[in-house]
Design a protein around this motif. Structure first.
Motif, PDB file in Angstrom:
ATOM      1  N   ARG A 217       0.829  -1.205   0.000  1.00  0.00           N
ATOM      2  CA  ARG A 217       0.000   0.000   0.000  1.00  0.00           C
ATOM      3  C   ARG A 217       0.867   1.261   0.000  1.00  0.00           C
ATOM      4  O   ARG A 217       0.533   2.257  -0.650  1.00  0.00           O
ATOM      5  CB  ARG A 217      -0.949  -0.003   1.199  1.00  0.00           C
ATOM      6  CG  ARG A 217      -2.088  -1.016   1.076  1.00  0.00           C
ATOM      7  CD  ARG A 217      -3.030  -0.937   2.284  1.00  0.00           C
ATOM      8  NE  ARG A 217      -3.665   0.368   2.373  1.00  0.00           N
ATOM      9  CZ  ARG A 217      -4.723   0.756   1.684  1.00  0.00           C
ATOM     10  NH1 ARG A 217      -5.270  -0.084   0.804  1.00  0.00           N
ATOM     11  NH2 ARG A 217      -5.242   1.954   1.834  1.00  0.00           N
TER      12      ARG A 217
ATOM     13  N   ARG B 288     -10.619  10.570   6.941  1.00  0.00           N
ATOM     14  CA  ARG B 288      -9.790  10.499   5.738  1.00  0.00           C
ATOM     15  C   ARG B 288      -9.618  11.885   5.095  1.00  0.00           C
ATOM     16  O   ARG B 288      -8.570  12.176   4.527  1.00  0.00           O
ATOM     17  CB  ARG B 288     -10.408   9.543   4.724  1.00  0.00           C
ATOM     18  CG  ARG B 288     -10.361   8.077   5.148  1.00  0.00           C
ATOM     19  CD  ARG B 288     -10.943   7.178   4.071  1.00  0.00           C
ATOM     20  NE  ARG B 288     -10.183   7.294   2.846  1.00  0.00           N
ATOM     21  CZ  ARG B 288     -10.710   7.530   1.653  1.00  0.00           C
ATOM     22  NH1 ARG B 288     -12.036   7.685   1.528  1.00  0.00           N
ATOM     23  NH2 ARG B 288      -9.947   7.623   0.584  1.00  0.00           N
TER      24      ARG B 288
ATOM     25  N   VAL C 254       0.173   3.860   9.768  1.00  0.00           N
ATOM     26  CA  VAL C 254      -1.226   3.505   9.998  1.00  0.00           C
ATOM     27  C   VAL C 254      -1.559   3.818  11.451  1.00  0.00           C
ATOM     28  O   VAL C 254      -0.674   3.810  12.322  1.00  0.00           O
ATOM     29  CB  VAL C 254      -1.466   2.004   9.685  1.00  0.00           C
ATOM     30  CG1 VAL C 254      -0.737   1.095  10.669  1.00  0.00           C
ATOM     31  CG2 VAL C 254      -2.951   1.663   9.643  1.00  0.00           C
TER      32      VAL C 254
ATOM     33  N   GLN D  55      -2.909   6.407   7.510  1.00  0.00           N
ATOM     34  CA  GLN D  55      -3.981   5.514   7.078  1.00  0.00           C
ATOM     35  C   GLN D  55      -4.829   5.180   8.302  1.00  0.00           C
ATOM     36  O   GLN D  55      -4.325   5.074   9.415  1.00  0.00           O
ATOM     37  CB  GLN D  55      -3.439   4.200   6.501  1.00  0.00           C
ATOM     38  CG  GLN D  55      -2.618   4.331   5.245  1.00  0.00           C
ATOM     39  CD  GLN D  55      -2.145   2.979   4.744  1.00  0.00           C
ATOM     40  OE1 GLN D  55      -2.860   2.296   4.024  1.00  0.00           O
ATOM     41  NE2 GLN D  55      -0.944   2.575   5.133  1.00  0.00           N
TER      42      GLN D  55
ATOM     43  N   ARG E 143      -7.538  -1.213   5.896  1.00  0.00           N
ATOM     44  CA  ARG E 143      -6.861   0.074   5.880  1.00  0.00           C
ATOM     45  C   ARG E 143      -7.487   1.007   4.850  1.00  0.00           C
ATOM     46  O   ARG E 143      -7.977   0.551   3.812  1.00  0.00           O
ATOM     47  CB  ARG E 143      -5.389  -0.091   5.504  1.00  0.00           C
ATOM     48  CG  ARG E 143      -4.468  -0.545   6.639  1.00  0.00           C
ATOM     49  CD  ARG E 143      -4.587  -1.995   6.952  1.00  0.00           C
ATOM     50  NE  ARG E 143      -3.357  -2.489   7.601  1.00  0.00           N
ATOM     51  CZ  ARG E 143      -3.340  -3.319   8.616  1.00  0.00           C
ATOM     52  NH1 ARG E 143      -4.475  -3.763   9.153  1.00  0.00           N
ATOM     53  NH2 ARG E 143      -2.191  -3.731   9.120  1.00  0.00           N
ATOM     54  N   SER E 144      -7.416   2.318   5.119  1.00  0.00           N
ATOM     55  CA  SER E 144      -7.859   3.331   4.152  1.00  0.00           C
ATOM     56  C   SER E 144      -6.889   4.506   4.211  1.00  0.00           C
ATOM     57  O   SER E 144      -6.505   4.949   5.297  1.00  0.00           O
ATOM     58  CB  SER E 144      -9.272   3.834   4.470  1.00  0.00           C
ATOM     59  OG  SER E 144     -10.221   2.796   4.373  1.00  0.00           O
ATOM     60  N   TYR E 145      -6.499   4.999   3.049  1.00  0.00           N
ATOM     61  CA  TYR E 145      -5.600   6.152   3.010  1.00  0.00           C
ATOM     62  C   TYR E 145      -6.303   7.402   3.526  1.00  0.00           C
ATOM     63  O   TYR E 145      -7.463   7.651   3.204  1.00  0.00           O
ATOM     64  CB  TYR E 145      -5.141   6.436   1.577  1.00  0.00           C
ATOM     65  CG  TYR E 145      -4.353   5.339   0.908  1.00  0.00           C
ATOM     66  CD1 TYR E 145      -3.131   4.909   1.414  1.00  0.00           C
ATOM     67  CD2 TYR E 145      -4.817   4.755  -0.275  1.00  0.00           C
ATOM     68  CE1 TYR E 145      -2.399   3.919   0.769  1.00  0.00           C
ATOM     69  CE2 TYR E 145      -4.087   3.778  -0.932  1.00  0.00           C
ATOM     70  CZ  TYR E 145      -2.881   3.354  -0.396  1.00  0.00           C
ATOM     71  OH  TYR E 145      -2.157   2.382  -1.043  1.00  0.00           O
ATOM     72  N   LYS E 146      -5.578   8.218   4.281  1.00  0.00           N
ATOM     73  CA  LYS E 146      -6.030   9.569   4.597  1.00  0.00           C
ATOM     74  C   LYS E 146      -5.444  10.516   3.549  1.00  0.00           C
ATOM     75  O   LYS E 146      -4.428  10.213   2.928  1.00  0.00           O
ATOM     76  CB  LYS E 146      -5.565   9.988   5.989  1.00  0.00           C
ATOM     77  CG  LYS E 146      -6.093   9.108   7.121  1.00  0.00           C
ATOM     78  CD  LYS E 146      -5.569   9.592   8.470  1.00  0.00           C
ATOM     79  CE  LYS E 146      -5.942   8.636   9.598  1.00  0.00           C
ATOM     80  NZ  LYS E 146      -5.410   9.081  10.907  1.00  0.00           N
TER      81      LYS E 146
END
Length: 603
Positions: free
Chosen positions: A211, A526, A562, A577, A586-589
């Motif tokens: 990622r 995010r 993260v 993240q 997980r999600s990107y900020k």
């Protein structure tokens, strides 16, 4: 008479009203003859979507030392083994058998991870690589547009085994000091909890690395878990083969994606064997130096060929802030020096070394730089929080007299021979900077404090404040960090001038947990802008510091790649993240996109 006047007034009102109505109607009639035409609105297209660019696959790799096959004997005789997850009643006579390993965990309640095998990485969906809406302004516009980071600038994001790995009782790991002292979480802390699962990076490291590489991140910082390599801690106890294999593959994965590994040997996960009530990480244990050197030799013989940047300890000067122990730093400094000498003289590696020091209360600045008393207070604070470890390592100088004179037998001190061994064992200055703070004199005066060892500000005996000229030093996060960009160049120049190194300064940790982010929805977290403002303002000052002040930088590592276990709780969300504690997704900020874009634009 009054009645006549009233009737007359009413009649006048009626006449005026009628006249006004006739005027209004006339105006309306006149205006209706000229119609306003409306044209169809054409909706403009949105800006074309931009996507993050991944790191290119490496075409060559750098070797920093001979391979393990040629170094193995340097670690001395070592045996390796694996341990079952449950006690084996058939091996009670084995000193380090399954029953003995299970006994290490008897005092602890541990949450089991949802899975116990390494997950294969999956491609990051292109929808997750779409960059957020561009910022409405450019940080440093007109000032640093043409400035560039050095070609060898080592930048990226970092984490630590204790805080991101989870799987604390999986694959032979032993308990650490923190699991004993913090247990199931910090009392009364929001989102308190144990590190047992955390982000489960131990089994998801391949995906985490993929990622970061998908966005073009250049460096991946992590720590190796001492109690995972040596669950029984002591020299002569078996090495955990599963741990050796795990970190071997982790390093290979980082390199395969084109990133550089930055490795810390000990980041707040000292094995429980070394616990001491007088030191929050067990540094004061009489066996500590020998144990750490043994552990480090095992790690270095296995991985030195592929790792070019090493950190021995993370923030050991926290010991003075947490438990008021300055003397324990003697063991840390001697262990650090012995390991670096082993690396340079026996492994003969080309990698670079440092020890990561923090500013526990924030980097101190004089409340009034023109006031000699405030300058003196700042110097005392720096000596009590930083210089007592930094001086021997970077300058080959004795612990500051202010510490030796006040702490007496509780102060560390070194012989001339020890200082000669310690001096120069750091190639670059690694510092963790999260905030700054102002130092001034105490209301009761310095001397009164210095004469009373129970004073809460002893031995620095300074008054620390975040307010100057009626303003707080900066915007505040959910934890201790404030924005400090306006003082960054002063801080960097001080460090460069006071502790010059050939390798320069590495901001080995800096980061921002947004205020009450735990109360935000995932989408709100995010899109939050505060971390972007924090990171870009500091990176901009790094650029100016390099080009206008002549400060040498090795690089910067954002904390953290993260959100994670923040020493007892999950509410301080430093990550670039998010992660879902139920699904582990997980999600990107947006901040990670903004940081990468800023550095790319100045590279």
């Amino acid at each position: 008479m009054a009645r006549l006047l009233t009737e007359g007034a009413m009649m006048a009102f009626v006449i005026v009203s009628c006249l006004l109505k006739s005027v209004t109607c006339a105006t309306t009639a006149a205006s209706s003859s000229t119609k306003v035409s409306s044209t169809p609105f054409s909706w403009p297209s949105y800006e074309e979507l931009e996507y993050a660019r991944p790191l290119p696959k490496p075409t060559a790799t750098t070797t920093h030392a001979p391979p393990y096959s040629k170094l193995a004997s340097l670690a001395g005789p070592q045996t390796t083994t694996t341990w079952a997850s449950i006690a084996n009643p058939l091996d009670p006579s084995e000193e380090f058998g399954n029953l003995a390993w299970s006994s290490l965990w008897l005092p602890f309640s541990v949450d089991s991870p949802p899975f116990t095998t390494t997950a294969s990485p999956t491609p990051v969906p292109s929808s997750q690589l779409i960059k957020p809406t561009p910022l409405p302004f450019s940080v440093g516009k007109g000032e640093t547009d043409q400035l560039r980071f050095p070609e060898d600038f080592e930048w990226g994001f970092t984490g630590s085994a204790m805080q991101v790995e989870g799987a604390t009782r999986s694959e032979g790991r032993g308990p650490s000091v923190l699991e004993f002292t913090i247990g199931r979480g910090r009392p009364n802390a929001p989102e308190a909890g144990p590190p047992d699962i955390s982000t489960l990076n131990y089994f998801l490291y391949k995906q985490d690395i993929a990622r970061l590489a998908a966005l073009g991140v250049k460096s991946y910082g992590f720590s190796i878990s001492w109690p995972r390599i040596l669950p029984f801690a002591v020299p002569g106890s078996p090495v955990n083969q599963e741990a050796i294999d795990h970190y071997d593959d982790l390093i290979n994965t980082v390199i395969a994606y084109g990133m550089k590994p930055v490795v810390t040997l000990s980041h707040f996960d000292v094995p429980l064997h070394y616990w001491s009530i007088t030191s929050w990480q067990g540094y004061e244990s009489p066996d500590f130096v020998e144990g750490f050197v043994n552990y480090a030799k095992i790690v270095l013989t296995h991985y030195s060929d592929r790792v070019g940047t090493w950190i021995s300890f993370n923030e050991p000067n926290i010991d003075s802030a947490v438990v008021g122990n300055w003397k324990s730093s003697y063991n840390v400094v001697m262990a650090h020096a012995k390991v670096v000498h082993f690396y340079r003289e026996e492994i003969k590696g080309s990698g670079k070394w440092s020890i990561k020091l923090a500013f526990p209360s924030g980097f101190p600045l004089p409340l009034d730089p023109n006031n000699p008393d405030d300058v003196a207070a700042t110097q005392r604070q720096l000596e009590a929080s930083f210089a007592y470890i930094a001086n021997p390592i970077y300058l080959g100088a004795q612990v500051p007299a202010s510490i030796i004179d006040t702490m007496k037998s509780r102060a560390p001190s070194y012989t001339d021979e020890e200082l000669e061994c310690i001096s120069g064992t750091a190639d670059f200055l690694a510092v963790d900077i999260y905030n700054a703070i102002y130092a001034t004199t105490l209301d009761e005066g310095t001397d009164e404090c210095l004469g009373y060892s129970s004073h809460p500000q002893y031995p620095a005996c300074t008054n620390l404040t975040t307010v100057r000229a009626n303003w707080q030093i900066g915007a505040q996060s959910n934890a201790t960090p404030w924005t400090w960009y306006q003082h960054a160049r002063t801080i960097f120049k001080y460090l460069h001038t006071t502790y010059p190194t050939a390798g320069g300064i590495s901001i080995a940790e800096f980061g921002w947990p947004s205020f009450h982010e735990a109360d935000m929805s995932a989408d709100q977290a995010r899109a939050e802008l505060a971390p972007t403002f924090f990171y870009l303002s500091i990176l901009n000052e790094v650029l100016e510091s390099i080009h206008k002040d002549g400060v040498r930088f090795k690089g910067t590592l954002g904390w953290a790649f993260v959100d994670n276990w923040e020493i007892g709780e999950y509410s301080d969300r430093y990550g670039v993240q998010t992660f879902n504690r139920d699904t582990l997704e997980r999600s990107y900020k947006r901040s990670i996109f903004d940081i990468v874009d800023f550095i790319d634009a100045h590279s």
